[in-house]
Design a protein around this motif. Structure first.
Motif, PDB file in Angstrom:
ATOM      1  N   LEU A  39     -32.074   0.809  21.191  1.00 33.32           N
ATOM      2  CA  LEU A  39     -31.499   1.411  19.988  1.00 33.32           C
ATOM      3  C   LEU A  39     -31.893   2.874  19.899  1.00 33.32           C
ATOM      4  O   LEU A  39     -33.072   3.208  20.088  1.00 33.32           O
ATOM      5  CB  LEU A  39     -31.986   0.670  18.745  1.00 33.32           C
ATOM      6  N   VAL A  40     -30.929   3.718  19.594  1.00 33.90           N
ATOM      7  CA  VAL A  40     -31.196   5.153  19.473  1.00 33.90           C
ATOM      8  C   VAL A  40     -30.588   5.653  18.176  1.00 33.90           C
ATOM      9  O   VAL A  40     -29.363   5.610  17.988  1.00 33.90           O
ATOM     10  CB  VAL A  40     -30.622   5.941  20.664  1.00 33.90           C
ATOM     11  N   GLU A  41     -31.442   6.148  17.288  1.00 39.93           N
ATOM     12  CA  GLU A  41     -30.981   6.692  16.011  1.00 39.93           C
ATOM     13  C   GLU A  41     -30.685   8.183  16.143  1.00 39.93           C
ATOM     14  O   GLU A  41     -31.280   8.876  16.977  1.00 39.93           O
ATOM     15  CB  GLU A  41     -32.032   6.508  14.909  1.00 39.93           C
ATOM     16  N   SER A  42     -29.818   8.651  15.281  1.00 35.93           N
ATOM     17  CA  SER A  42     -29.537  10.078  15.200  1.00 35.93           C
ATOM     18  C   SER A  42     -29.021  10.387  13.794  1.00 35.93           C
ATOM     19  O   SER A  42     -28.698   9.479  13.030  1.00 35.93           O
ATOM     20  CB  SER A  42     -28.507  10.503  16.245  1.00 35.93           C
ATOM     21  N   GLY A  43     -28.963  11.678  13.483  1.00 36.87           N
ATOM     22  CA  GLY A  43     -28.374  12.084  12.221  1.00 36.87           C
ATOM     23  C   GLY A  43     -29.338  12.445  11.130  1.00 36.87           C
ATOM     24  O   GLY A  43     -28.937  12.837  10.036  1.00 36.87           O
ATOM     25  N   GLY A  44     -30.622  12.323  11.388  1.00 34.35           N
ATOM     26  CA  GLY A  44     -31.597  12.722  10.381  1.00 34.35           C
ATOM     27  C   GLY A  44     -31.611  14.230  10.193  1.00 34.35           C
ATOM     28  O   GLY A  44     -30.969  14.973  10.940  1.00 34.35           O
ATOM     29  N   GLY A  45     -32.330  14.687   9.188  1.00 34.76           N
ATOM     30  CA  GLY A  45     -32.422  16.119   8.950  1.00 34.76           C
ATOM     31  C   GLY A  45     -32.997  16.421   7.591  1.00 34.76           C
ATOM     32  O   GLY A  45     -33.572  15.549   6.928  1.00 34.76           O
ATOM     33  N   ASP A  88     -36.349  -8.029  16.541  1.00 29.07           N
ATOM     34  CA  ASP A  88     -36.739  -8.092  17.952  1.00 29.07           C
ATOM     35  C   ASP A  88     -36.777  -6.721  18.629  1.00 29.07           C
ATOM     36  O   ASP A  88     -37.561  -6.504  19.550  1.00 29.07           O
ATOM     37  CB  ASP A  88     -35.748  -8.981  18.717  1.00 29.07           C
ATOM     38  N   TYR A  89     -35.904  -5.828  18.204  1.00 32.74           N
ATOM     39  CA  TYR A  89     -35.774  -4.535  18.866  1.00 32.74           C
ATOM     40  C   TYR A  89     -35.758  -3.422  17.819  1.00 32.74           C
ATOM     41  O   TYR A  89     -35.182  -3.591  16.741  1.00 32.74           O
ATOM     42  CB  TYR A  89     -34.486  -4.474  19.698  1.00 32.74           C
ATOM     43  N   TRP A  90     -36.339  -2.289  18.207  1.00 29.96           N
ATOM     44  CA  TRP A  90     -36.465  -1.148  17.298  1.00 29.96           C
ATOM     45  C   TRP A  90     -36.072   0.141  17.991  1.00 29.96           C
ATOM     46  O   TRP A  90     -36.311   0.305  19.186  1.00 29.96           O
ATOM     47  CB  TRP A  90     -37.911  -1.013  16.809  1.00 29.96           C
ATOM     48  N   GLY A  91     -35.496   1.050  17.210  1.00 31.21           N
ATOM     49  CA  GLY A  91     -35.273   2.390  17.701  1.00 31.21           C
ATOM     50  C   GLY A  91     -36.520   3.241  17.525  1.00 31.21           C
ATOM     51  O   GLY A  91     -37.529   2.786  16.988  1.00 31.21           O
ATOM     52  N   GLN A  92     -36.417   4.492  17.937  1.00 30.97           N
ATOM     53  CA  GLN A  92     -37.572   5.392  17.896  1.00 30.97           C
ATOM     54  C   GLN A  92     -37.714   6.066  16.538  1.00 30.97           C
ATOM     55  O   GLN A  92     -38.748   6.657  16.246  1.00 30.97           O
ATOM     56  CB  GLN A  92     -37.462   6.456  18.992  1.00 30.97           C
TER      57      GLN A  92
END
Length: 124
Positions: free
Chosen positions: A4-10, A112-116
């Motif tokens: 999992l890959v997160e994006s869009g923060g700021g 079970d799974y996590w992004g960074q």
């Protein structure tokens, strides 16, 4: 195995909006229930929102109800968290997570799974 890959923060001013995304790699994304959690500095990780495998059911922590919207596009292996009317107390690292087994959508231990994670900062 799911990555999992997160994006869009700021950085956003209070009252503003932000959308964070989470892209999953691996098979059978549509069979996973997805959750969003956040962790503010010095605090424990907490549940924010969850969504069923089909997207037909969503769940929210009380403080974000009516402001945040969780959605998913299984064709794109992506889950989204639209955040509106943001407040300084929403400042945190936001994580997406995936689960398929039994347990609770609200409990981090059942995923079970996590992004960074992606940092969201709301200025007052």
């Amino acid at each position: 195995q799911v990555q999992l890959v997160e994006s869009g923060g700021g950085l956003v001013q209070a009252g503003g909006s932000l959308r964070v995304s989470c892209v999953a790699s691996g098979r059978s994304f549509s069979s996973y229930r997805m959750g969003w959690f956040r962790q503010a500095s010095g605090k424990e990780r907490e549940f924010v929102a969850g969504i069923s495998w089909s997207g037909g059911s969503t769940y929210y922590e009380d403080s974000v109800k009516g402001r945040f919207a969780d959605s998913r596009d299984n064709a794109k292996n992506t889950v989204y968290l639209q955040m509106n009317r943001l407040k300084p107390e929403d400042t945190a690292v936001y994580y997406c997570a995936a689960r398929r087994g039994s347990g609770s959508d609200y409990m981090a231990v059942d995923y079970d799974y996590w992004g960074q994670g992606t940092q969201v900062t709301i200025s007052s």
